[in-house]
Design a protein around this motif. Structure first.
Motif, short mmCIF file in Angstrom:
data_model
loop_
_atom_site.label_atom_id
_atom_site.label_comp_id
_atom_site.label_asym_id
_atom_site.label_seq_id
_atom_site.Cartn_x
_atom_site.Cartn_y
_atom_site.Cartn_z
N THR A 1 0.80 -1.31 -0.06
CA THR A 1 -0.08 0.09 0.00
C THR A 1 0.90 1.35 -0.08
O THR A 1 0.23 2.51 -0.29
N VAL A 2 2.20 1.04 0.03
CA VAL A 2 3.16 2.46 -0.03
C VAL A 2 3.85 2.38 -1.38
O VAL A 2 3.97 3.35 -2.03
N MET A 3 4.14 1.09 -2.01
CA MET A 3 5.12 1.02 -2.83
C MET A 3 4.63 1.92 -4.30
O MET A 3 5.44 2.74 -4.60
N PRO A 4 3.48 1.75 -4.82
CA PRO A 4 2.94 2.60 -5.95
C PRO A 4 3.11 4.08 -5.85
O PRO A 4 3.02 4.79 -6.71
N THR A 5 2.54 4.49 -4.46
CA THR A 5 2.66 6.19 -4.28
C THR A 5 4.01 6.42 -3.93
O THR A 5 4.37 7.59 -4.32
#
Length: 313
Positions: free
Chosen positions: A100-104
């Protein structure tokens, strides 16, 4: 006893297979087997139970592996001391990042970091929180980016930023007309959640439990991505909660569905975490300063309430 032999032992303990372990440490399988056998003969103990498939550690072997990992880490510290003395920031660095942190977050800082520290070879792996904790403790990651606090002994947490929760509430939903929503408005019956294994899901459940004493057996529909949750919400199947950074790329036609919370805004704490005995502190500090620099302009919320990512079951 040699450091090389201990490296071989750790490789077999990890892969539970002599052939795969040999490939990992770039030697032939007979060479690896011979060196481990020599170590067992010197210690007069059996480290591995070779009668089991896959190969298992003996009770004594488990203790030896634990100590071997400490010794190997300490031997690596010598090179680390030299690197720090020279001001060298480089080498392979294994970083875990929660989904939930990787793409942003990654697109915000990765180019800056690569340009500023070209000698660092980042190996980034997307992992859930539990896998990150295990790999940090086993020495298979140098650091990770995850939601905290995790309450894990031996793991240090260096806070990067606080990211608010944002409601995504379509026009058909009972809360859509509200300018801001309150935690007391939430009902797990109509919140679309991520699948098990995502700490963001556990954070939402904890948020609702604190507010109104919900149990976690109400929800029925789960998905693996925020994009899917948004589409399901648009189809009238409920609302969802998103991390703030994820909302920055919301389509213009869907922005009216975003609803901020009343103060104090529920938020997750995102940190750079690593083993307390970690080496490569110069790279960890380089990562921290780079991320802090880019996130400071993206997230400016002050009055927040940190929601635990730890599953409270």
């Amino acid at each position: 006893m040699t450091i090389t032999q201990l490296h071989y032992v750790l490789a077999v303990a990890e892969h539970k297979n002599f052939t795969k372990a040999a490939q990992k440490v770039f030697v032939t399988q007979p060479t690896l087997s011979m060196q481990i056998q020599k170590l067992e003969e010197e210690l007069d103990v059996q480290i591995f139970d070779r009668t089991k498939k896959p190969i298992q550690l003996t009770e004594t072997g488990q203790k030896i592996v634990h100590q071997a990992r400490n010794i190997v880490n300490e031997s690596d510290r010598i090179q680390d001391i030299v690197d720090q003395q020279k001001g060298y920031v480089g080498g392979i660095f294994r970083l875990g990042v929660i989904p939930t942190v990787m793409p942003t977050l990654l697109p915000l800082f990765i180019n800056n970091f690569i340009k500023k520290y070209p000698k660092v070879k980042l190996k980034i792996e997307e992992l859930n929180t539990q896998a990150i904790i295990e790999k940090l403790k086993e020495g298979h990651l140098d650091a990770a980016i995850a939601a905290t606090p995790l309450e894990q002994e031996g793991i240090k947490e260096n806070v990067l930023y606080y990211e608010p929760f944002v409601g995504y509430i379509p026009a058909s939903h009972r809360l859509h007309k509200k300018k801001k929503i309150a935690v007391s408005d939430l009902d797990l019956d109509d919140i679309l959640l991520l699948q098990d294994g995502h700490c963001f899901k556990d954070g939402i459940i904890n948020l609702c439990q604190v507010s109104r004493g919900f149990s976690d057996d109400h929800f029925q529909l789960e998905s693996g991505s925020f994009e899917t949750l948004i589409k399901l919400a648009n189809e009238g199947l409920g609302m969802t909660l998103l991390p703030y950074l994820h909302t920055l790329e919301t389509k213009e036609s869907e922005k009216e569905n975003l609803k901020m919370f009343e103060d104090p805004v529920p938020a997750r704490e995102v940190s750079l975490i690593y083993n307390r005995s970690e080496l490569k502190m110069q790279i960890i500090e380089a990562l921290r300063s780079t991320i802090a620099g880019v996130v400071k302009g993206a997230i400016t919320f002050q009055n927040v309430q940190i929601i635990s990512p730890v599953n409270k079951k």
